[in-house]
Design a protein around this motif. Structure first.
Motif, PDB file in Angstrom:
ATOM      1  N   LEU A  62       0.717  -1.231   0.177  1.00 24.83           N
ATOM      2  CA  LEU A  62       0.034  -0.048  -0.004  1.00 24.83           C
ATOM      3  C   LEU A  62       0.893   1.323  -0.094  1.00 24.83           C
ATOM      4  CD1 LEU A  62      -2.820   1.363   0.106  1.00 24.83           C
ATOM      5  CD2 LEU A  62      -2.796   1.073   2.553  1.00 24.83           C
ATOM      6  N   GLU A  63       2.005   1.183   0.758  1.00 21.70           N
ATOM      7  CA  GLU A  63       2.956   2.343   0.707  1.00 21.70           C
ATOM      8  C   GLU A  63       3.398   2.550  -0.593  1.00 21.70           C
ATOM      9  OE1 GLU A  63       6.408   4.211   3.403  1.00 21.70           O
ATOM     10  OE2 GLU A  63       5.376   2.490   4.076  1.00 21.70           O
ATOM     11  N   SER A  64       3.811   1.712  -1.304  1.00 24.08           N
ATOM     12  CA  SER A  64       4.464   1.789  -2.503  1.00 24.08           C
ATOM     13  C   SER A  64       3.221   2.419  -3.400  1.00 24.08           C
ATOM     14  CB  SER A  64       4.909   0.375  -3.113  1.00 24.08           C
ATOM     15  OG  SER A  64       3.927  -0.235  -3.527  1.00 24.08           O
ATOM     16  N   ILE A  65       2.114   2.019  -3.522  1.00 21.56           N
ATOM     17  CA  ILE A  65       0.908   2.437  -4.095  1.00 21.56           C
ATOM     18  C   ILE A  65       0.746   3.949  -3.918  1.00 21.56           C
ATOM     19  CG2 ILE A  65      -1.616   2.400  -4.386  1.00 21.56           C
ATOM     20  CD1 ILE A  65      -1.242  -0.626  -4.348  1.00 21.56           C
ATOM     21  N   HIS A  66       0.830   4.229  -2.719  1.00 17.72           N
ATOM     22  CA  HIS A  66       0.733   5.935  -2.138  1.00 17.72           C
ATOM     23  C   HIS A  66       1.712   6.582  -2.849  1.00 17.72           C
ATOM     24  CE1 HIS A  66      -2.772   6.367   0.330  1.00 17.72           C
ATOM     25  NE2 HIS A  66      -2.534   5.107   1.041  1.00 17.72           N
ATOM     26  N   GLU A  67       2.791   6.100  -2.745  1.00 16.91           N
ATOM     27  CA  GLU A  67       4.082   6.695  -3.494  1.00 16.91           C
ATOM     28  C   GLU A  67       4.047   6.792  -4.934  1.00 16.91           C
ATOM     29  OE1 GLU A  67       7.431   4.345  -2.038  1.00 16.91           O
ATOM     30  OE2 GLU A  67       7.460   4.897  -0.088  1.00 16.91           O
ATOM     31  N   GLU A  68       3.728   5.851  -5.589  1.00 13.97           N
ATOM     32  CA  GLU A  68       3.393   5.659  -7.088  1.00 13.97           C
ATOM     33  C   GLU A  68       2.422   6.837  -7.385  1.00 13.97           C
ATOM     34  OE1 GLU A  68       1.042   3.005 -10.271  1.00 13.97           O
ATOM     35  OE2 GLU A  68       2.225   2.115  -8.730  1.00 13.97           O
ATOM     36  N   ILE A  69       1.185   6.989  -6.439  1.00 12.00           N
ATOM     37  CA  ILE A  69       0.284   7.996  -6.924  1.00 12.00           C
ATOM     38  C   ILE A  69       0.516   9.289  -6.452  1.00 12.00           C
ATOM     39  CG2 ILE A  69      -2.055   8.921  -6.167  1.00 12.00           C
ATOM     40  CD1 ILE A  69      -2.973   5.881  -5.722  1.00 12.00           C
ATOM     41  N   GLY A  70       1.513   9.535  -5.587  1.00 14.55           N
ATOM     42  CA  GLY A  70       2.054  10.846  -5.280  1.00 14.55           C
ATOM     43  C   GLY A  70       2.934  11.351  -6.359  1.00 14.55           C
ATOM     44  N   GLU A  71       3.715  10.447  -6.913  1.00 15.35           N
ATOM     45  CA  GLU A  71       4.761  10.704  -8.060  1.00 15.35           C
ATOM     46  C   GLU A  71       3.884  11.179  -9.226  1.00 15.35           C
ATOM     47  OE1 GLU A  71       7.265   7.403  -8.351  1.00 15.35           O
ATOM     48  OE2 GLU A  71       8.117   7.618  -6.609  1.00 15.35           O
ATOM     49  N   ARG A  72       2.755  10.312  -9.450  1.00 14.66           N
ATOM     50  CA  ARG A  72       1.909  10.636 -10.562  1.00 14.66           C
ATOM     51  C   ARG A  72       1.085  12.051 -10.522  1.00 14.66           C
ATOM     52  NH1 ARG A  72      -1.297   5.163 -11.956  1.00 14.66           N
ATOM     53  NH2 ARG A  72      -2.262   6.616 -13.404  1.00 14.66           N
ATOM     54  N   VAL A  73       0.824  12.508  -9.280  1.00 17.27           N
ATOM     55  CA  VAL A  73       0.153  13.578  -8.991  1.00 17.27           C
ATOM     56  C   VAL A  73       1.012  14.930  -9.412  1.00 17.27           C
ATOM     57  CG1 VAL A  73      -0.838  15.280  -7.405  1.00 17.27           C
ATOM     58  CG2 VAL A  73      -1.710  12.757  -7.540  1.00 17.27           C
ATOM     59  N   GLU A  74       2.185  14.566  -8.947  1.00 17.99           N
ATOM     60  CA  GLU A  74       3.199  15.805  -9.083  1.00 17.99           C
ATOM     61  C   GLU A  74       3.641  15.860 -10.740  1.00 17.99           C
ATOM     62  OE1 GLU A  74       7.309  17.059  -6.969  1.00 17.99           O
ATOM     63  OE2 GLU A  74       7.055  15.043  -6.988  1.00 17.99           O
ATOM     64  N   ALA A  75       3.945  14.716 -11.126  1.00 17.23           N
ATOM     65  CA  ALA A  75       4.344  14.710 -12.448  1.00 17.23           C
ATOM     66  C   ALA A  75       2.947  15.403 -13.437  1.00 17.23           C
ATOM     67  CB  ALA A  75       4.803  12.967 -13.018  1.00 17.23           C
ATOM     68  N   GLU A  76       1.835  15.189 -13.138  1.00 11.80           N
ATOM     69  CA  GLU A  76       0.742  15.677 -14.106  1.00 11.80           C
ATOM     70  C   GLU A  76       0.547  17.135 -13.592  1.00 11.80           C
ATOM     71  OE1 GLU A  76      -1.329  14.463 -16.298  1.00 11.80           O
ATOM     72  OE2 GLU A  76      -0.016  12.804 -16.456  1.00 11.80           O
ATOM     73  N   ALA A  77       0.834  17.487 -12.382  1.00 13.39           N
ATOM     74  CA  ALA A  77       0.676  18.887 -11.970  1.00 13.39           C
ATOM     75  C   ALA A  77       1.651  19.950 -12.619  1.00 13.39           C
ATOM     76  CB  ALA A  77       0.640  19.113 -10.524  1.00 13.39           C
ATOM     77  N   SER A  78       2.872  19.102 -12.808  1.00 15.20           N
ATOM     78  CA  SER A  78       4.011  19.906 -13.520  1.00 15.20           C
ATOM     79  C   SER A  78       3.799  20.084 -14.972  1.00 15.20           C
ATOM     80  CB  SER A  78       5.313  19.356 -13.030  1.00 15.20           C
ATOM     81  OG  SER A  78       5.526  18.127 -13.551  1.00 15.20           O
ATOM     82  N   GLN A  79       2.942  19.432 -15.542  1.00 13.79           N
ATOM     83  CA  GLN A  79       2.717  19.693 -17.214  1.00 13.79           C
ATOM     84  C   GLN A  79       2.316  21.365 -17.296  1.00 13.79           C
ATOM     85  OE1 GLN A  79       3.541  17.374 -19.293  1.00 13.79           O
ATOM     86  NE2 GLN A  79       4.306  16.423 -17.533  1.00 13.79           N
ATOM     87  N   SER A  80       2.036  22.203 -16.220  1.00 11.80           N
ATOM     88  CA  SER A  80       1.385  23.262 -16.504  1.00 11.80           C
ATOM     89  C   SER A  80       2.291  24.398 -15.635  1.00 11.80           C
ATOM     90  CB  SER A  80       0.089  23.596 -16.319  1.00 11.80           C
ATOM     91  OG  SER A  80      -0.483  24.637 -16.544  1.00 11.80           O
ATOM     92  N   VAL A  81       2.291  25.532 -15.938  1.00 12.08           N
ATOM     93  CA  VAL A  81       2.886  26.548 -15.054  1.00 12.08           C
ATOM     94  C   VAL A  81       2.019  27.433 -14.506  1.00 12.08           C
ATOM     95  CG1 VAL A  81       5.026  26.822 -16.370  1.00 12.08           C
ATOM     96  CG2 VAL A  81       3.130  28.013 -16.988  1.00 12.08           C
ATOM     97  N   ASP A  82       0.634  27.257 -15.173  1.00 11.95           N
ATOM     98  CA  ASP A  82      -0.530  27.924 -14.278  1.00 11.95           C
ATOM     99  C   ASP A  82      -1.103  27.087 -13.063  1.00 11.95           C
ATOM    100  OD1 ASP A  82      -4.066  27.907 -14.206  1.00 11.95           O
ATOM    101  OD2 ASP A  82      -2.945  29.671 -14.629  1.00 11.95           O
ATOM    102  N   PRO A  83      -1.082  27.772 -11.882  1.00 14.33           N
ATOM    103  CA  PRO A  83      -1.305  27.287 -10.509  1.00 14.33           C
ATOM    104  C   PRO A  83      -2.685  26.586 -10.544  1.00 14.33           C
ATOM    105  CG  PRO A  83      -0.428  29.332 -10.203  1.00 14.33           C
ATOM    106  CD  PRO A  83      -0.626  29.190 -11.571  1.00 14.33           C
TER     107      PRO A  83
END
Length: 194
Positions: A62-83
């Motif tokens: 479960l911890e590895s899944i939470h980490e994976e999701i956190g990384e995906r959230v960060e990666a997707e959010a960084s696709q834009s410069v608009d907050p």
């Protein structure tokens, strides 16, 4: 010494990957330790040594899944410069990841049931919620967000995302995801500092 450490990390990773497959396909209760270690070509002793028991192994999965999701959230959010787009992309990424068949059973169903909400929330806090809080703090510091209590807002949005993911996963209606995202976007606009 280095080789032993590498072998240990490989064993741990192998057990997590094999267990994740079992927990995804059959759930925690229907995944015997004996089958997990047999599929990993290891002994029960290896599982006990690295994780203590099946519950400890499940927590690592479960911890590895939470980490994976956190990384995906960060990666997707960084696709834009608009907050605001970053916030929207991050919310979308969380829900998309949470409802994936290879994640949803472990994350949304067995995780809270096996480990309890407190442990589940700690893992969420360390990963996805941390990214959400950081984004909201940045937006508030830059004047994009109304001055609201940041911790309360973080928990409120995180709770809405988690509940929405559960609803979408159970509903399995193709329009549920977009309906949810339109509601979340509308809700978030209420906090926009214009």
């Amino acid at each position: 010494m280095r080789k032993n450490k590498e072998e240990t990390l490989e064993t741990i990773d192998l057990l997590i990957q094999v267990a994740r497959k079992h927990f995804t396909e059959r759930g925690y209760a229907e995944s015997p330790m004996e089958e997990i270690v047999a599929d990993a070509n290891l002994t029960r002793g290896a599982l006990y040594h690295h994780f203590g028991n099946k519950r400890g192994l499940f927590q690592a999965v479960l911890e590895s899944i939470h980490e994976e999701i956190g990384e995906r959230v960060e990666a997707e959010a960084s696709q834009s410069v608009d907050p605001w787009e970053q916030l929207d992309f991050g919310c979308r990424a969380f829900i998309k990841a949470a409802i994936e068949p290879r994640i949803r059973r472990i994350l949304l169903i067995d995780g809270p049931a096996v480990l309890g909400w407190e442990t589940w929330r700690q893992l969420d806090e360390k990963n996805s919620m941390r990214h959400l809080r950081d984004q909201l703090r940045l937006m508030q510091d830059q004047g994009f967000l109304k001055p609201v209590p940041l911790e309360a807002l973080t928990h409120f949005i995180s709770g809405a995302l988690n509940e929405s993911a559960l609803w979408i996963a159970q509903n399995q209606n193709e329009g549920s995801f977009e309906e949810t995202m339109s509601v979340i976007s509308l809700f978030l606009k209420g906090f926009k500092n214009v």
